[in-house]
Design an enzyme around this catalytic site. Sequence first.
Site, mmCIF file in Angstrom:
data_model
loop_
_atom_site.group_PDB
_atom_site.id
_atom_site.type_symbol
_atom_site.label_atom_id
_atom_site.label_comp_id
_atom_site.label_asym_id
_atom_site.label_seq_id
_atom_site.Cartn_x
_atom_site.Cartn_y
_atom_site.Cartn_z
ATOM 1 N N TYR A 140 61.372 46.036 37.333
ATOM 2 C CA TYR A 140 61.613 46.302 38.762
ATOM 3 C C TYR A 140 62.868 47.133 39.003
ATOM 4 C CZ TYR A 140 58.967 41.852 38.882
ATOM 5 O OH TYR A 140 58.079 40.839 38.683
ATOM 6 N N GLY A 169 60.517 33.205 49.549
ATOM 7 C CA GLY A 169 60.969 34.591 49.685
ATOM 8 C C GLY A 169 62.431 34.813 49.989
ATOM 9 N N TYR A 174 62.676 33.836 37.460
ATOM 10 C CA TYR A 174 61.863 34.914 36.893
ATOM 11 C C TYR A 174 62.537 35.520 35.657
ATOM 12 C CZ TYR A 174 59.736 34.207 41.447
ATOM 13 O OH TYR A 174 59.153 33.626 42.556
ATOM 14 N N ARG A 227 63.176 41.772 34.065
ATOM 15 C CA ARG A 227 63.321 42.262 35.446
ATOM 16 C C ARG A 227 63.922 43.668 35.548
ATOM 17 N NH1 ARG A 227 65.798 40.408 39.125
ATOM 18 N NH2 ARG A 227 64.173 40.507 40.684
ATOM 19 N N CYS A 230 62.444 48.627 20.413
ATOM 20 C CA CYS A 230 62.213 50.046 20.133
ATOM 21 C C CYS A 230 61.518 50.769 21.268
ATOM 22 C CB CYS A 230 61.387 50.171 18.863
ATOM 23 S SG CYS A 230 62.223 49.353 17.517
ATOM 24 N N GLU A 231 62.122 50.791 22.423
ATOM 25 C CA GLU A 231 61.666 51.688 23.487
ATOM 26 C C GLU A 231 62.798 51.845 24.482
ATOM 27 O OE1 GLU A 231 58.759 50.158 26.498
ATOM 28 O OE2 GLU A 231 58.173 48.902 24.820
ATOM 29 N N GLU A 263 58.237 27.179 50.388
ATOM 30 C CA GLU A 263 57.901 27.415 48.973
ATOM 31 C C GLU A 263 58.897 28.355 48.320
ATOM 32 O OE1 GLU A 263 54.116 29.320 49.232
ATOM 33 O OE2 GLU A 263 53.214 27.681 50.324
ATOM 34 N N ARG A 320 62.993 31.620 44.003
ATOM 35 C CA ARG A 320 64.201 32.340 43.595
ATOM 36 C C ARG A 320 65.470 31.728 44.190
ATOM 37 N NH1 ARG A 320 64.018 37.905 42.441
ATOM 38 N NH2 ARG A 320 62.111 37.952 43.664
#
Length: 434
Positions: free
Chosen positions: A331, A238, A387, A327, A358-359, A288, A291
């Site tokens: 997010y 984290g 990620y 990402r 196309c969006e 663990e 990132r």
Amino acid sequence: MHHFHYSGHNLTCESVDLATIAKLYGTPTYVYSAATMADNFHRLQRNLSGLDLQICYAMKANSNLAVLRHFANLGAGFDLVSGGELRRVLAAGAHVKTSVFAGVGKTEAEIKLALENEIYAFHVESEPELARINHVAGQLGVKAPIAIRINPDVDAHTHAKITTGKSDNKFGIPLKHAAAAYEAASKLKNLRLRGVQMHIGSQLTDVAPFVEAVKKVTSFVAELKATYGIEYFSIGGGMGIVYRDALASGPAAWWDAQPADKRPLTPETYGAALTPLLAPLGLKILLEHGRFMVGNAGVLLARVEHLKRGAGKNFLIVDAAMNDLVRPAMYESFHEIVPLHRDTSRRSLVADIVGPICESGDCFAKDRSIQEVGEGELLAFMSAGAYGYVMASRYNTRGMAAEVMVNGSAFELINARETFEQMTAGEKIPAFLK
Ligand code: LLP
């Protein structure tokens, strides 16, 4: 700290000009710095050296085989979450014996594969999962090593989709039910209670929630050691990274210049705050982080297709898209975007930086100020090592990007760009349509 910087006018990774890589392998391409990954690993290790430490790199952040091999060579185990990730560890020539298997829905086949490869422990998220692991271990005639994930109900103050330590999300067993879960586990004869685990969320930029969570559970962890003889405590991952000033945060001098109360979380702060809380437990401590280990060690290279000057807005259309790096779309996350060739004589431009999909969600940055660049020029999306590639898709039948690893002045393609034939290899027209 990382090894991406301008050398003269050109952005380099370690000693390699990134434009050279873009010309050789095309774009979009992910580029990773082996030295940055090694530095991150060593910094974490050094700052928690007062503990009996095992780093289990959270491979969901970046599971390229070369990246796994690099961390295995450095001495890391892995935090893995699927049979596929387990097979990657083996394919990278690394051991599963120092790895842990997390996730809320492990299948019987995955549990079997992990037991056959002598997984260090399963991180168990629920009572039904305890029963399932016990059952599979019984069939194989082995004892399955387990740790229960406790949910400390701490607010990690991070993005809603990546916070995990609150009682209202699907992860772990609430602290108040954990003693009963361990007691139930101790009665299952094919289980061995090896440890205890927690993880409160991702991209934490402050050490306080880590401290709060550890303080909340230490007395319970000590009880577990006394009652069941557990040997380790995993405090999860984290640790956040710098996204906004990504390029500037490369050299140590940038960090020294930040006022103490504004300085982003570092392994130094993390280690200093947590070591005194964890050392008295006398347990092996597992970390663990994903990132932190790889996020600032990777960039995504893209090429400008067009600069479209609109009535009220400019659009910089690039050849990378939300399928390559999801990402920002998923997010609303910020990635710094910089030109590979820096030219301070040019004006700056304010534009939306978008991909060709196309969006309208295919947008990396809104109203971003960037040096004026035109068709064919190259850009780097910073902090894309975690990620990034792993969350990519083939949306719009765009093949997976290429990946390259740099080590000093050497570099090598570690994953070739996906071809149309590879993308469609499993597809077929059924007989009833012929
Ligand atoms: N351990 C557990 C149990 C986890 O669930 C995670 C991440 C980690 C460790 C590693 O967390 P890290 O050190 O990387 O923060 N896709 C999102 C991040 C999802 C994180 C999920 N769990 C993003 O792009 O921000």
